[in-house]
Design an enzyme around this catalytic site. Structure first.
Site, PDB file in Angstrom:
ATOM      1  N   SER A 142      -9.876   0.334  -1.794  1.00  0.00           N
ATOM      2  CA  SER A 142      -9.593  -0.378  -0.549  1.00  0.00           C
ATOM      3  C   SER A 142      -9.683   0.604   0.606  1.00  0.00           C
ATOM      4  O   SER A 142      -9.330   1.778   0.451  1.00  0.00           O
ATOM      5  CB  SER A 142      -8.184  -0.973  -0.595  1.00  0.00           C
ATOM      6  OG  SER A 142      -7.753  -1.377   0.693  1.00  0.00           O
ATOM      7  N   TYR A 157       0.638   0.015  -2.153  1.00  0.00           N
ATOM      8  CA  TYR A 157      -0.708  -0.468  -2.463  1.00  0.00           C
ATOM      9  C   TYR A 157      -1.753   0.591  -2.135  1.00  0.00           C
ATOM     10  O   TYR A 157      -2.613   0.934  -2.963  1.00  0.00           O
ATOM     11  CB  TYR A 157      -0.976  -1.749  -1.671  1.00  0.00           C
ATOM     12  CG  TYR A 157      -2.356  -2.340  -1.854  1.00  0.00           C
ATOM     13  CD1 TYR A 157      -2.624  -3.188  -2.915  1.00  0.00           C
ATOM     14  CD2 TYR A 157      -3.376  -2.068  -0.946  1.00  0.00           C
ATOM     15  CE1 TYR A 157      -3.885  -3.758  -3.080  1.00  0.00           C
ATOM     16  CE2 TYR A 157      -4.635  -2.620  -1.098  1.00  0.00           C
ATOM     17  CZ  TYR A 157      -4.882  -3.465  -2.169  1.00  0.00           C
ATOM     18  OH  TYR A 157      -6.138  -4.004  -2.320  1.00  0.00           O
TER      19      TYR A 157
END
Length: 252
Positions: A142, A157
């Site tokens: 990401s 995350y």
């Protein structure tokens, strides 16, 4: 014919990647956890265009199930393609949770870790003997793990997605004697079902995300799926150990 395994291919980036690979003549083993209808939809889309696909259940967060999954992969390769190896692995399956650092619990961190890092790490290890020499791996990370993006609430995350980038580099080094390439992609905001269909539930965030993107919109799954397919294919034959941001210039 090449054969790929794509985890989490019931919708979004995973589904797009599976369809893009099949369009290039690659057979696809795709996995699903809680959305068998989505898996069947992916298979139908591939078969409608003349491709071949097999859907297998897999919970990437339960590493104790990986040996049994490996056995299912062996059977699918043998029965569908007459092979005992596959060529490409896309570690795409994921979950997302957000909380301020001060409110992030150990349980939340562990849930994310099991799916985002521990799962892909040990799934790849379990499947490694079936991956053909000269093959390729793409790990989906990401752009929240990249230095220029720091959005509050995503420390857990992003930390785990950042670990995926480090692991990808080391894996590329260790697998290079077998001619296996390993790269990571770092998508930006993409219209997927992640975080419990967040874009459908909170459409008001889309204009703000588009405004932060140089190319002026939120990504569609195909924007990322075609990049993954290209990295796995001959176009990516001299690319390894790289992190490639696929975000339309988010944060520029």
């Amino acid at each position: 014919m090449h054969v790929a395994i794509v985890t989490g291919a019931t919708s979004g980036i995973g589904q797009s990647t599976a369809v893009q690979l099949a369009a290039r003549g690659t057979g696809v083993i795709l996995t699903y956890r809680s959305n068998p209808d989505g898996a069947l939809d992916t298979v139908r889309r591939i078969e409608k265009d003349g491709g071949t696909a097999v859907a297998l259940p897999l919970d990437v967060g339960r590493s104790e199930t990986f040996p049994a999954f490996r056995d299912e992969v062996v059977a699918a390769l043998r029965d569908t393609w007459g092979r005992d190896t596959f060529d490409f692995l896309v570690n795409n399956a994921g979950i997302a949770e957000a909380a301020p650092f001060a409110e992030t619990t150990a349980d939340m961190f562990d849930r994310l870790d099991r799916v985002l890092l521990r799962g892909p790490y040990f799934l790849t290890q379990t499947l490694l003997s079936l991956l053909a020499d000269g093959g390729a791996i793409v790990n989906v990370s990401s752009n929240s793990a990249l230095p220029h993006i720091t959005d509050p609430g995503y420390s857990a995350y992003a930390t785990l997605k950042g670990a995926v980038l480090v692991w990808s580099r080391y894996l590329a080094k260790e697998l290079s004697p077998r001619g296996i390439r390993v790269n990571a992609i770092a998508p930006g905001a993409t219209r997927t079902r992640l975080a419990d269909n967040a874009f459908d539930r909170f459409p008001e965030v889309i204009p703000a995300l588009a405004a932060r993107t140089a190319l002026g919109r939120v990504a569609e799954p195909d924007d990322v799926g075609v990049a993954i397919a290209g990295l796995l294919g001959d176009e990516g034959r001299w690319i390894t150990a790289q992190t490639i941001e696929v975000s339309g210039g988010f944060g520029l």
